[in-house]
Design a protein around this motif. Structure first.
Motif, PDB file in Angstrom:
ATOM      1  N   SER A   1      21.866  29.387  36.127  1.00  0.00           N
ATOM      2  CA  SER A   1      20.794  28.831  36.950  1.00  0.00           C
ATOM      3  C   SER A   1      19.450  29.318  36.432  1.00  0.00           C
ATOM      4  O   SER A   1      19.360  30.259  35.641  1.00  0.00           O
ATOM      5  N   ASP A   2      18.400  28.643  36.899  1.00  0.00           N
ATOM      6  CA  ASP A   2      17.043  29.081  36.579  1.00  0.00           C
ATOM      7  C   ASP A   2      16.590  30.179  37.534  1.00  0.00           C
ATOM      8  O   ASP A   2      15.923  31.127  37.136  1.00  0.00           O
ATOM      9  N   SER A   3      16.949  30.025  38.801  1.00  0.00           N
ATOM     10  CA  SER A   3      16.609  31.019  39.817  1.00  0.00           C
ATOM     11  C   SER A   3      17.621  30.921  40.955  1.00  0.00           C
ATOM     12  O   SER A   3      18.359  29.938  41.068  1.00  0.00           O
ATOM     13  N   ALA A   4      17.624  31.939  41.783  1.00  0.00           N
ATOM     14  CA  ALA A   4      18.562  31.954  42.908  1.00  0.00           C
ATOM     15  C   ALA A   4      18.062  32.949  43.940  1.00  0.00           C
ATOM     16  O   ALA A   4      17.306  33.880  43.627  1.00  0.00           O
TER      17      ALA A   4
ATOM     18  N   ASP B   1      31.693  39.282  49.639  1.00  0.00           N
ATOM     19  CA  ASP B   1      31.572  37.832  49.519  1.00  0.00           C
ATOM     20  C   ASP B   1      30.114  37.421  49.672  1.00  0.00           C
ATOM     21  O   ASP B   1      29.477  37.719  50.700  1.00  0.00           O
ATOM     22  N   TYR B   2      29.607  36.727  48.650  1.00  0.00           N
ATOM     23  CA  TYR B   2      28.198  36.329  48.609  1.00  0.00           C
ATOM     24  C   TYR B   2      28.074  34.813  48.724  1.00  0.00           C
ATOM     25  O   TYR B   2      28.847  34.069  48.112  1.00  0.00           O
ATOM     26  N   THR B   3      27.081  34.382  49.473  1.00  0.00           N
ATOM     27  CA  THR B   3      26.672  32.981  49.499  1.00  0.00           C
ATOM     28  C   THR B   3      25.281  32.910  48.872  1.00  0.00           C
ATOM     29  O   THR B   3      24.324  33.505  49.393  1.00  0.00           O
ATOM     30  N   ILE B   4      25.176  32.205  47.740  1.00  0.00           N
ATOM     31  CA  ILE B   4      23.950  32.198  46.941  1.00  0.00           C
ATOM     32  C   ILE B   4      23.394  30.785  46.846  1.00  0.00           C
ATOM     33  O   ILE B   4      24.140  29.826  46.601  1.00  0.00           O
ATOM     34  N   LYS B   5      22.085  30.662  47.049  1.00  0.00           N
ATOM     35  CA  LYS B   5      21.387  29.388  46.801  1.00  0.00           C
ATOM     36  C   LYS B   5      21.010  29.354  45.325  1.00  0.00           C
ATOM     37  O   LYS B   5      20.173  30.143  44.873  1.00  0.00           O
ATOM     38  N   ASN B   6      21.613  28.450  44.599  1.00  0.00           N
ATOM     39  CA  ASN B   6      21.470  28.388  43.154  1.00  0.00           C
ATOM     40  C   ASN B   6      20.579  27.197  42.770  1.00  0.00           C
ATOM     41  O   ASN B   6      20.863  26.056  43.137  1.00  0.00           O
ATOM     42  N   TYR B   7      19.502  27.486  42.024  1.00  0.00           N
ATOM     43  CA  TYR B   7      18.591  26.434  41.568  1.00  0.00           C
ATOM     44  C   TYR B   7      18.751  26.272  40.052  1.00  0.00           C
ATOM     45  O   TYR B   7      18.520  27.208  39.292  1.00  0.00           O
ATOM     46  N   TYR B   8      19.132  25.072  39.618  1.00  0.00           N
ATOM     47  CA  TYR B   8      19.284  24.805  38.194  1.00  0.00           C
ATOM     48  C   TYR B   8      18.732  23.411  37.886  1.00  0.00           C
ATOM     49  O   TYR B   8      19.324  22.396  38.240  1.00  0.00           O
TER      50      TYR B   8
ATOM     51  N   GLU C   1      22.002  24.512  45.173  1.00  0.00           N
ATOM     52  CA  GLU C   1      23.444  24.336  45.293  1.00  0.00           C
ATOM     53  C   GLU C   1      24.027  25.635  45.838  1.00  0.00           C
ATOM     54  O   GLU C   1      23.716  26.726  45.363  1.00  0.00           O
ATOM     55  N   MET C   2      24.865  25.546  46.851  1.00  0.00           N
ATOM     56  CA  MET C   2      25.467  26.725  47.452  1.00  0.00           C
ATOM     57  C   MET C   2      26.628  27.214  46.581  1.00  0.00           C
ATOM     58  O   MET C   2      27.553  26.459  46.291  1.00  0.00           O
ATOM     59  N   LEU C   3      26.530  28.455  46.173  1.00  0.00           N
ATOM     60  CA  LEU C   3      27.548  29.060  45.312  1.00  0.00           C
ATOM     61  C   LEU C   3      28.188  30.227  46.049  1.00  0.00           C
ATOM     62  O   LEU C   3      27.501  31.062  46.633  1.00  0.00           O
TER      63      LEU C   3
END
Length: 283
Positions: A102-105, A148-155, A161-163
């Motif tokens: 990703s570019d950022s998260a 367990d992580y829920t990450i907002k992924n920006y690409y 996108e939720m990862l």
């Protein structure tokens, strides 16, 4: 990329053998405890209307035994205020974002997930008086926990996108608990008790000294910890030995997380260990 992509930190054959060894020992412990419970139940029923078993057992100045049990290891997490507003970038050396395409998260949520393990140990009991004992129960404890992580992924997009990422942390503790036990008055072949104490714990499987062998990020914890202990239990006197059941809690006193300023540790202000344990004692 799917919404439930999971990244695992375990690599190679070692975790495979560790998992199967742990499952074999856990199943063996279950069958052994079930067999002894069935034997004890039949013996207790046949002795219920007779004189108490081993009436002078607790008058001995000291005695020994062993214990088997199952546990549930947990992490108690305290998150950093405003962690959901902090962004991590691919090329940021100060706050890196490893193993993310990703570019950022930014981190949306982090939770600790417990799993079941097992424990084996020996018992040394010193009689302090009619109602008090000092007990030393060095043990070997196996278990693992997940973060367990829920990450907002920006690409390449402004739409996140939720990862979902899971980081596994295995532990094999050598523990040295010291207990003070208060025993109630014996009622025929049963005697309840409460106990409290502390223990020093050393994690032999801690990944605090491991080096990453791939691009995946690991979550590291400190090997040493000190716990406050509390529990309750019952002793059952059979014709041949004393059998006990015990429920206890261990509360870690220190923050055991090793921080590396990544997205996986930056949001956690404090992480302590907590262990729930059911033990079966044979003395």
């Amino acid at each position: 990329m799917t919404d439930k992509a999971v990244l695992y930190t375990k690599q190679g054959l070692a975790p495979f053998f560790y998992h199967h060894l742990k499952m074999f020992m856990f199943r063996t412990t279950q069958f052994f405890i079930l067999f002894l419970l069935l034997c004890f139940t039949g013996n207790a029923y046949s002795q219920s209307k007779q004189v108490p078993n081993k009436p002078d057992y607790d008058n001995a100045p000291y005695h020994f035994g062993f214990l088997l049990g199952i546990n549930e290891m947990l992490f108690t997490l305290k998150t950093t205020p405003g962690y959901q507003n902090k962004f991590y970038f691919t090329n940021d050396l100060e706050h890196p974002m490893p193993d993310q395409n990703s570019d950022s998260a930014n981190l949306f949520n982090v939770e600790a997930a417990p799993t079941v393990g097992f424990v084996i140990g020996i018992i040394g009991n010193l009689r302090l008086g009619q109602y008090f004992d000092l007990r030393f129960t060095p043990s070997l404890t196996f278990g693992e926990r997940n973060l367990d992580y829920t990450i907002k992924n920006y690409y390449r997009s402004s739409t996140p996108e939720m990862l979902y990422v899971s980081k596994n942390i295995q532990s094999t503790y050598v523990e040295f608990p010291l207990w003070v036990r208060f025993k109630a008055k014996r009622i025929h072949n049963v005697r309840p008790y409460i106990l409290a104490g502390g223990k020093y714990s050393l994690d032999l499987a801690s990944n605090s000294k491991k080096k990453a062998e791939n691009a995946d990020a690991n979550v590291f914890i400190n090997r040493k910890d000190i716990y406050a202990l509390g529990g309750v239990g019952f002793d059952f006197y059979t014709a041949y030995f004393k059998f006990g059941t015990e429920i206890s809690m261990s509360y870690g006193l220190f923050d055991i997380l090793k921080r590396d300023n990544t997205i996986y540790t930056g949001a956690i202000d404090r992480m302590s260990s907590k262990i729930f344990q059911i033990s079966f004692t044979f003395e």
